[in-house]
Scaffold this motif. Structure first.
Motif, PDB file in Angstrom:
ATOM      1  N   ARG A 109       0.834  -1.299  -0.046  1.00  0.00           N
ATOM      2  CA  ARG A 109       0.138   0.065  -0.055  1.00  0.00           C
ATOM      3  C   ARG A 109       0.901   1.139   0.040  1.00  0.00           C
ATOM      4  O   ARG A 109       2.131   1.187   0.133  1.00  0.00           O
ATOM      5  N   GLY A 110       0.395   2.484  -0.068  1.00  0.00           N
ATOM      6  CA  GLY A 110       0.985   3.695   0.168  1.00  0.00           C
ATOM      7  C   GLY A 110       1.823   3.643  -0.868  1.00  0.00           C
ATOM      8  O   GLY A 110       1.775   3.461  -2.238  1.00  0.00           O
ATOM      9  N   LEU A 160       8.135 -11.601   4.495  1.00  0.00           N
ATOM     10  CA  LEU A 160       9.230 -11.010   4.842  1.00  0.00           C
ATOM     11  C   LEU A 160       9.123  -9.997   5.667  1.00  0.00           C
ATOM     12  O   LEU A 160       8.646  -8.723   5.521  1.00  0.00           O
ATOM     13  N   ILE A 209      13.624   4.918   0.481  1.00  0.00           N
ATOM     14  CA  ILE A 209      12.771   5.878   1.110  1.00  0.00           C
ATOM     15  C   ILE A 209      12.917   6.282   2.170  1.00  0.00           C
ATOM     16  O   ILE A 209      12.545   5.635   3.065  1.00  0.00           O
ATOM     17  N   VAL A 228       2.877  13.106   2.774  1.00  0.00           N
ATOM     18  CA  VAL A 228       2.185  12.267   1.375  1.00  0.00           C
ATOM     19  C   VAL A 228       1.058  11.652   2.137  1.00  0.00           C
ATOM     20  O   VAL A 228       0.970  10.960   3.364  1.00  0.00           O
ATOM     21  N   THR A 281       0.399   8.894   7.181  1.00  0.00           N
ATOM     22  CA  THR A 281       0.209  10.130   7.555  1.00  0.00           C
ATOM     23  C   THR A 281      -1.200  10.517   8.039  1.00  0.00           C
ATOM     24  O   THR A 281      -1.169  11.137   9.004  1.00  0.00           O
TER      25      THR A 281
END
Ligand SMILES: NC(=O)c1ccc[n+]([C@@H]2O[C@H](COP(=O)([O-])OP(=O)(O)OC[C@H]3O[C@@H](n4cnc5c(N)ncnc54)[C@H](OP(=O)(O)O)[C@@H]3O)[C@@H](O)[C@H]2O)c1
Length: 224
Positions: A15-16, A40, A115, A163, A168
């Motif tokens: 997701r995201g 994982l 990221i 974002v 968030t």
């Protein structure tokens, strides 16, 4: 397909931002491996190494996207909480880089994109282990760029501002979100797709000379 990224591993692709990166890469014809948490769990660092070593992929791009951030003031922080955030956001990245980095180097090309966050260079109350993990991730990426650069592997960190993702929404109430938007130069939060656009550039063969950098994508939030 807009470049030669053929196979990629993307962590946190459920997701995201990770899902947007994976979708964008797949749209470009890339085969994307996105191991889910059940396969994982990045908080189990020794299992991460075993997982990577038992996988014979030589990815064109390794995108280290998964992360967690559970806001807690330092005085309430447990050692376990601190350690877990560093394991998910930083130590698992080290394990994946040290397995896949040499393989990409041996083949003579590859891209690593981590990221990170603008909180790698800014502070925010309650984000102690998160900020520390992302600052160290930026440092790790610079060293990876130096060590694998001579073999044609480029490594960069992307630092998003705010974002619109579950993370968030989970960590900021409506009033805070409105305040964050109003103090951002572009007067809005970013979208996962906007971050994916930059990541896909850095992860592909069109990127021939950007390496060892931390690239901020925050709509101008950190301008002032
Ligand atoms: N959103 C922002 O404003 C923002 C700003 C700066 C940086 N970032 C960074 O961008 C990256 C993606 O954030 P996001 O906003 O897209 O977050 P998100 O919506 O919360 O998604 C996080 C992703 O990471 C995975 N993940 C978390 N812990 C994991 C673990 N222990 N093992 C395996 N997978 C795990 C999640 O898997 P599950 O679905 O199984 O939970 C999910 O796929 C993170 O590194 C974050 O720090 C985000």
């Amino acid at each position: 397909m807009n470049d030669d990224t053929r196979t990629a591993i993307v962590t946190g692709g459920s997701r995201g931002i990770g899902a947007a990166i994976a979708k964008r890469l797949e749209g470009d014809g890339c085969t994307v491996r996105r191991p889910l948490r059940e396969e994982l769990d990045l908080s189990d660092v020794s299992a991460v190494r075993v997982w990577a070593e038992s996988d014979d992929t030589v990815p064109d791009a390794l995108v280290l996207n998964a992360g967690e951030n559970i806001p807690t003031p330092l005085e309430e922080m447990t050692t376990e909480h601190w350690q877990r955030t560093l394991d998910v956001n930083l130590n698992s990245c080290f394990e994946l880089i040290r397995v896949y980095g040499p393989r990409m180097a041996a083949r003579g090309r590859g891209r690593i994109v981590a990221i990170s966050s603008f909180l790698s260079f800014r502070g925010r109350v309650g984000r102690g282990p998160y900020s520390a993990s992302k600052a160290a991730l930026d440092a790790l990426i610079r060293v990876a760029a130096l060590e694998y650069g001579p073999s044609g592997v480029l490594a960069n960190a992307v630092c998003p501002g705010f974002v619109m993702t579950d993370l968030t929404l989970q960590n900021n109430d409506e009033a805070t979100l409105a305040h964050l938007a109003s103090t951002t130069a572009l007067r809005r939060l970013g979208t996962p797709e906007e971050v994916a656009e930059l990541v896909v550039f850095l992860a592909g063969d069109r990127n021939t000379y950007v390496t060892g950098q931390t690239l901020v994508i925050d709509g101008g939030y950190t301008c002032q």
